[in-house]
Design a protein around this motif. Structure first.
Motif, short mmCIF file in Angstrom:
data_model
loop_
_atom_site.label_atom_id
_atom_site.label_comp_id
_atom_site.label_asym_id
_atom_site.label_seq_id
_atom_site.Cartn_x
_atom_site.Cartn_y
_atom_site.Cartn_z
N VAL A 236 0.86 -1.18 0.00
CA VAL A 236 0.00 0.00 0.00
C VAL A 236 0.90 1.23 0.00
CG1 VAL A 236 -1.78 1.31 1.20
CG2 VAL A 236 -1.83 -1.18 1.24
N MET A 237 0.62 2.16 -0.89
CA MET A 237 1.45 3.35 -1.05
C MET A 237 0.61 4.62 -0.93
SD MET A 237 3.52 4.59 -4.50
CE MET A 237 4.21 2.96 -4.72
N TYR A 238 1.10 5.57 -0.14
CA TYR A 238 0.50 6.91 -0.13
C TYR A 238 1.25 7.76 -1.14
CZ TYR A 238 -0.60 11.69 1.15
OH TYR A 238 -0.98 13.01 1.09
N VAL A 239 0.53 8.41 -2.02
CA VAL A 239 1.15 9.28 -3.04
C VAL A 239 0.75 10.72 -2.77
CG1 VAL A 239 1.32 9.84 -5.48
CG2 VAL A 239 1.21 7.45 -4.76
N ASP A 240 1.72 11.53 -2.44
CA ASP A 240 1.51 12.96 -2.21
C ASP A 240 1.55 13.66 -3.57
OD1 ASP A 240 1.56 15.63 -1.49
OD2 ASP A 240 2.99 15.34 0.15
N VAL A 241 0.49 14.36 -3.92
CA VAL A 241 0.41 14.99 -5.24
C VAL A 241 0.72 16.49 -5.19
CG1 VAL A 241 -1.29 13.29 -6.00
CG2 VAL A 241 -2.08 15.48 -5.08
N LEU A 287 0.61 9.37 -10.61
CA LEU A 287 0.41 8.00 -10.14
C LEU A 287 1.16 6.98 -10.99
CD1 LEU A 287 -1.69 9.39 -8.36
CD2 LEU A 287 -3.20 7.45 -8.76
N GLU A 288 1.20 7.22 -12.30
CA GLU A 288 1.95 6.31 -13.17
C GLU A 288 3.43 6.29 -12.77
OE1 GLU A 288 2.56 5.31 -17.91
OE2 GLU A 288 2.21 7.38 -17.29
N ALA A 289 3.99 7.47 -12.48
CA ALA A 289 5.38 7.55 -12.06
C ALA A 289 5.60 6.84 -10.73
CB ALA A 289 5.82 9.01 -11.97
N ALA A 290 4.65 6.97 -9.81
CA ALA A 290 4.75 6.31 -8.52
C ALA A 290 4.72 4.79 -8.67
CB ALA A 290 3.63 6.77 -7.60
N ILE A 291 3.87 4.30 -9.55
CA ILE A 291 3.77 2.87 -9.78
C ILE A 291 5.07 2.33 -10.41
CG2 ILE A 291 2.59 1.10 -11.18
CD1 ILE A 291 0.05 2.86 -10.83
N ALA A 292 5.62 3.12 -11.31
CA ALA A 292 6.87 2.70 -11.97
C ALA A 292 8.04 2.70 -11.00
CB ALA A 292 7.16 3.61 -13.16
N GLY A 293 7.89 3.45 -9.91
CA GLY A 293 8.94 3.48 -8.89
C GLY A 293 10.06 4.41 -9.22
#
Length: 293
Positions: A236-241, A287-293
């Motif tokens: 589970v990841m929190y993504v700060d936008v 979000l795409e960048a976060a998923i890609a890591g």
């Protein structure tokens, strides 16, 4: 952020009272079991105000970040995101997905954007984001200090948000044991400006009021992040936008990714104080960048 928000500010500008609108239930039918990507959330996730709509009741847009992200990732998607949704409403959205067989072991990704609409759930009467922003604008009949007072009261009503986010994550995990779960925060509404920020309809905000509103959003984001951390789930990841929207708030240095007030008679009036089409695209890219890591 609530559908009611823009209408309250617009009617404040016209000195007319606004009425609360109840969040409609999202409905799912004929979806395949275990869809690869499932999106849950409120009006930021539904993309309200950005035509065309796939669901008029929830103001769910074909240009919302979940649908844009699904296209970028090449995943089939089901979104139950609905304007005005609270954490309790999202739990119902999840139930709809379960009944439809649209979430399950084959689900790879779940995104969740929710939290700010819970400000009205724990007290009656309670201020919501529309009341707060109205009190912070030049059209408010209240003393200027009420901006900070209502913001503080709103944040107090969100005191249990971490536990609610944690419970949502646990409920999602029970239905989608293998999915990556991404929980987003909210972008700041205002950028850096001096003097006043005009948002349409003769409504303006001062520097101090904008600073207080942005600070409240940051605190709400922190509560959401606390809930993610408390879940203790490595997938589970929190993504700060916030950083991704830097320079693109209202009255900011770059193009606006947050809409100001839209004319009350316009079909897109609900987009006020929500991400516009460029903002939804930015959310998908973040979000795409976060998923890609």
């Amino acid at each position: 952020m609530k559908r009611r928000l823009s209408s309250i500010l617009a009617t404040l500008a016209l000195s007319v009272s606004a009425l609360a609108i109840a969040a409609p239930s999202a409905a799912i039918a004929d979806e395949p079991p275990g869809v690869a990507y499932v999106a849950l959330g409120d009006s930021v996730a539904s993309g309200n105000g950005n035509l065309p709509y796939l669901d008029e009741a929830c103001l769910r847009s074909n240009r919302s970040y979940p649908l844009l992200l699904a296209r970028e990732l090449g995943l089939a998607v089901v979104s139950t995101a609905c304007t005005e949704a609270s954490t309790a409403d999202v739990l119902e959205q999840l139930g709809d997905l379960v009944v439809a067989g649209a979430i399950g072991p084959e689900t790879e990704l779940v995104t969740l954007t929710v939290g700010v609409n819970d400000v009205q759930l724990d007290a009656d009467p309670a201020p919501d984001w529309g009341d707060v922003l109205g009190a912070c604008s030049n059209k408010s009949p209240l003393p200027p200090e009420m901006c900070g007072v209502l913001l503080t009261a709103s944040l107090q009503l969100l005191a249990t948000l971490p536990q609610k986010i944690e419970a949502l994550i646990d409920a999602i995990r029970a239905e989608a044991p293998s999915a990556q779960i991404i929980v987003t925060g909210y972008p700041l509404l205002f950028g850096d400006f001096t003097g006043t920020c005009s948002v349409g309809g003769g409504v303006t905000f001062g520097e101090e009021e904008a600073r207080l509103i942005n600070a409240a959003v940051l605190q709400a984001n922190d509560l959401i992040a606390q809930g993610v951390a408390a879940a203790g789930d490595a997938n589970v990841m929190y993504v700060d936008v916030v950083a991704g929207f830097d320079g693109h708030g209202l009255c900011d240095t770059g193009d606006r990714w947050i809409s100001g007030l839209i004319a009350p008679q316009a079909r897109t009036t609900d987009r006020g104080f929500h991400p516009n089409a460029a903002g939804q695209r930015a959310l998908a890219d973040i979000l795409e960048a976060a998923i890609a890591g």
